[in-house]
Design a protein around this motif. Structure first.
Motif: not given
Length: 259
Positions: A210, A214, A217, A223-230
């Protein structure tokens, strides 16, 4: 981990800095190129692996050199940092027996020195972005996020295995086997899409997967990391570091009996 614990950390911050600088100097001592190896080493490894895998496999990955390099840097940092942290208490045994010091300073210093080398190595990615004429977007300014998550995760694992190594010296040999298995379970030189479904589920339980995704990405795909990724990366990093500090604090008073 109360206020006193962090007050001690602040009190010994000067020692921590000195230990980090010492580790960096020792690594490049008597080396002609010195710190330049932090850039050359990942570039040379990337060139070798990219050449081999370009002929052996036909992965459908655009800009494979940077894809490979972004995975390499994160994994190599984790491998080096945790390996050094694991032996930090054992190798500092004579000092620990003579002088009172917060013992977590030693694995923390080894991890931070490896993190400093990682920061130097980022120049390799910059050079490859220029060389391959990869489009760069403002999203790349978020690159410190996955690096910090990798740092937190490495600190936690380093603390835990440094404790295990004091009591169970076979850990020094077993951990190398674990790192080899982890390398193949992390999509460093292959895309996760080539794996069967059951293997994908296993790889997705790997925190490094993960963090590396990130990082890719942000740097490679813009690609802007999503809230879920963070949340996923932060949870792995923060929880591991907290567990590591708790385990270390609970066991550190008995280290002198086994050193």
């Amino acid at each position: 981990m109360n206020i006193t614990y962090f007050e001690k950390f602040w009190k010994y911050k000067g020692l921590l800095i000195e230990l980090v600088l010492r580790d960096i100097k020792i690594k490049y001592r008597r080396s002609v190129l010195g710190y330049i190896w932090s850039v050359l080493n990942p570039l040379l490894m990337m060139a070798v692996i990219a050449t081999i895998f370009s002929y052996m496999f036909r992965f459908d990955i655009s800009n494979y050199p940077i894809y490979l390099l972004t995975g390499q840097l994160i994994y190599n940092f984790f491998s080096e940092a945790t390996n050094f942290a694991m032996t930090s208490i054992i190798y500092s045994g004579s000092l620990i027996k003579k002088v009172y010091l917060p013992k977590y300073i030693f694995p923390l210093a080894r991890t931070l020195s490896s993190f400093t080398n990682l920061l130097f190595s980022l120049v390799a990615i910059l050079l490859m972005l220029i060389f391959t004429r990869t489009p760069v977007t403002p999203v790349i300014l978020l690159f410190p996020l996955p690096l910090l998550y990798a740092l937190f995760f490495s600190i936690g694992i380093g603390m835990i295995i440094s404790v295990i190594a004091v009591y169970f010296r076979d850990m020094l040999h077993l951990y190398g086997v674990f790192l080899t298995a982890l390398m193949y379970l992390t999509p460093i030189f292959y895309p996760i899409s080539v794996l069967p479904k059951f293997a994908v589920s296993i790889v997705e339980m790997n925190p490094l997967y993960h963090i590396i995704e990130m990082f890719r990405d942000i740097v490679l795909y813009g690609k802007f990391p999503t809230v879920q990724d963070n949340l996923i990366c932060f949870s792995y990093g923060a929880l591991t570091m907290i567990v590591g500090l708790i385990v270390f604090k609970k066991k550190q008073d008995n280290f002198v009996l086994y050193l």
